[in-house]
Design a protein around this motif. Sequence first.
Motif, mmCIF file in Angstrom:
data_model
loop_
_atom_site.group_PDB
_atom_site.id
_atom_site.type_symbol
_atom_site.label_atom_id
_atom_site.label_comp_id
_atom_site.label_asym_id
_atom_site.label_seq_id
_atom_site.Cartn_x
_atom_site.Cartn_y
_atom_site.Cartn_z
ATOM 1 N N PHE A 187 3.672 -10.454 -38.731
ATOM 2 C CA PHE A 187 4.294 -11.778 -38.669
ATOM 3 C C PHE A 187 5.698 -11.806 -39.244
ATOM 4 N N LEU A 188 6.112 -10.789 -39.992
ATOM 5 C CA LEU A 188 7.445 -10.783 -40.582
ATOM 6 C C LEU A 188 8.468 -10.127 -39.660
ATOM 7 N N THR A 189 7.992 -9.514 -38.591
ATOM 8 C CA THR A 189 8.889 -8.844 -37.650
ATOM 9 C C THR A 189 9.347 -9.837 -36.595
ATOM 10 N N ARG A 190 10.647 -9.883 -36.352
ATOM 11 C CA ARG A 190 11.197 -10.779 -35.343
ATOM 12 C C ARG A 190 10.969 -10.165 -33.970
ATOM 13 N N ASP A 191 10.322 -10.899 -33.083
ATOM 14 C CA ASP A 191 10.085 -10.415 -31.723
ATOM 15 C C ASP A 191 11.399 -10.540 -30.959
ATOM 16 N N SER A 192 12.044 -9.405 -30.683
ATOM 17 C CA SER A 192 13.407 -9.423 -30.157
ATOM 18 C C SER A 192 13.481 -9.561 -28.640
ATOM 19 N N ARG A 193 12.345 -9.719 -27.977
ATOM 20 C CA ARG A 193 12.380 -9.830 -26.519
ATOM 21 C C ARG A 193 12.999 -11.156 -26.096
ATOM 22 N N VAL A 194 13.992 -11.086 -25.228
ATOM 23 C CA VAL A 194 14.626 -12.283 -24.693
ATOM 24 C C VAL A 194 14.712 -12.155 -23.182
ATOM 25 N N VAL A 195 14.999 -13.261 -22.509
ATOM 26 C CA VAL A 195 15.067 -13.268 -21.050
ATOM 27 C C VAL A 195 16.275 -12.467 -20.594
ATOM 28 N N GLU A 196 16.059 -11.615 -19.596
ATOM 29 C CA GLU A 196 17.147 -10.801 -19.053
ATOM 30 C C GLU A 196 18.059 -11.675 -18.195
ATOM 31 N N ARG A 197 19.358 -11.409 -18.257
ATOM 32 C CA ARG A 197 20.302 -12.254 -17.536
ATOM 33 C C ARG A 197 20.265 -11.966 -16.033
ATOM 34 N N LYS A 198 20.669 -12.971 -15.251
ATOM 35 C CA LYS A 198 20.738 -12.818 -13.800
ATOM 36 C C LYS A 198 21.975 -12.005 -13.450
ATOM 37 N N LYS A 199 21.805 -11.076 -12.491
ATOM 38 C CA LYS A 199 22.935 -10.270 -12.028
ATOM 39 C C LYS A 199 23.444 -10.809 -10.691
ATOM 40 N N PHE A 200 24.728 -10.575 -10.420
ATOM 41 C CA PHE A 200 25.289 -11.009 -9.139
ATOM 42 C C PHE A 200 24.751 -10.124 -8.029
ATOM 43 N N GLY A 201 24.615 -10.695 -6.826
ATOM 44 C CA GLY A 201 24.057 -9.942 -5.703
ATOM 45 C C GLY A 201 22.544 -9.866 -5.757
ATOM 46 N N ARG A 202 21.918 -10.552 -6.698
ATOM 47 C CA ARG A 202 20.462 -10.550 -6.842
ATOM 48 C C ARG A 202 19.972 -11.997 -6.900
ATOM 49 N N ALA A 203 18.714 -12.195 -6.517
ATOM 50 C CA ALA A 203 18.141 -13.536 -6.556
ATOM 51 C C ALA A 203 17.871 -13.962 -8.004
ATOM 52 N N LYS A 204 17.354 -13.013 -8.806
ATOM 53 C CA LYS A 204 17.105 -13.270 -10.230
ATOM 54 C C LYS A 204 17.614 -12.050 -10.998
ATOM 55 N N ALA A 205 17.020 -11.735 -12.117
ATOM 56 C CA ALA A 205 17.512 -10.607 -12.902
ATOM 57 C C ALA A 205 17.362 -9.288 -12.144
ATOM 58 N N ARG A 206 16.193 -9.119 -11.506
ATOM 59 C CA ARG A 206 15.950 -7.867 -10.774
ATOM 60 C C ARG A 206 15.535 -8.080 -9.328
ATOM 61 N N LYS A 207 15.090 -9.271 -8.980
ATOM 62 C CA LYS A 207 14.605 -9.536 -7.639
ATOM 63 C C LYS A 207 15.760 -9.562 -6.645
ATOM 64 N N SER A 208 15.579 -8.861 -5.517
ATOM 65 C CA SER A 208 16.605 -8.849 -4.471
ATOM 66 C C SER A 208 16.383 -9.982 -3.493
ATOM 67 N N PHE A 209 17.454 -10.305 -2.748
ATOM 68 C CA PHE A 209 17.294 -11.262 -1.666
ATOM 69 C C PHE A 209 16.475 -10.591 -0.558
ATOM 70 N N GLN A 210 15.862 -11.404 0.320
ATOM 71 C CA GLN A 210 15.047 -10.856 1.387
ATOM 72 C C GLN A 210 15.890 -9.985 2.322
ATOM 73 N N PHE A 211 15.370 -8.796 2.609
ATOM 74 C CA PHE A 211 16.096 -7.870 3.476
ATOM 75 C C PHE A 211 15.933 -8.275 4.936
ATOM 76 N N SER A 212 17.077 -8.240 5.674
ATOM 77 C CA SER A 212 17.051 -8.507 7.115
ATOM 78 C C SER A 212 17.884 -7.441 7.794
ATOM 79 N N LYS A 213 17.271 -6.762 8.786
ATOM 80 C CA LYS A 213 17.993 -5.677 9.451
ATOM 81 C C LYS A 213 19.120 -6.223 10.317
ATOM 82 N N ARG A 214 18.937 -7.391 10.903
ATOM 83 C CA ARG A 214 19.974 -7.999 11.753
ATOM 84 C C ARG A 214 20.568 -9.202 11.090
#
Length: 162
Positions: free
Chosen positions: A135-162
């Motif tokens: 309980f004395l340890t700070r849980d350092s996990r935080v939300v990962e930031r969104k990257k450009f060219g991606r839907a969310k932090a890691r999720k890609s936009f739907q791929f379309s061949k055409r």
Amino acid sequence: MAEQVNSLEELGQVAEGAAPAVEETINREPVRDDLGRSYATGKRKDAVARVWIKPGSGKVTVNGKDMDAYFARPVLQMILRQPFTVAGVDGQFDVQATVKGGGLSGQAGAVKHGVSKALQLYDPSLRGALKAAGFLTRDSRVVERKKFGRAKARKSFQFSKR
């Protein structure tokens, strides 16, 4: 040149001749203000909690509201009570906390972290139990930031061949 030690008796004689090992023990003092309170800051995700504890009947106030009103879900109330049950001081301390940022789950974790740190400052003998429970340890996990060219932090936009 050093002598070769072949038995336990010789080892004991060599150890007696050497300087005794100095054990470092940290003597912790209780940290309390003029009103008999201990203060600590707890953090979790984006939430930051300022927590004051003092001896009392076990009343918990968060942002001016009772714990049951602020954290309506029983799971969040259980998270707030964990440091007291682990330390074995249920109903012996009053808690006043102010929390900012994050959601309810992060705020409950922040108050839990702050209460644990404040308990350890109020009574240093409780440190072992609280530290063993993590309980004395700070849980350092935080939300990962969104990257450009991606839907969310890691999720890609739907791929379309055409």
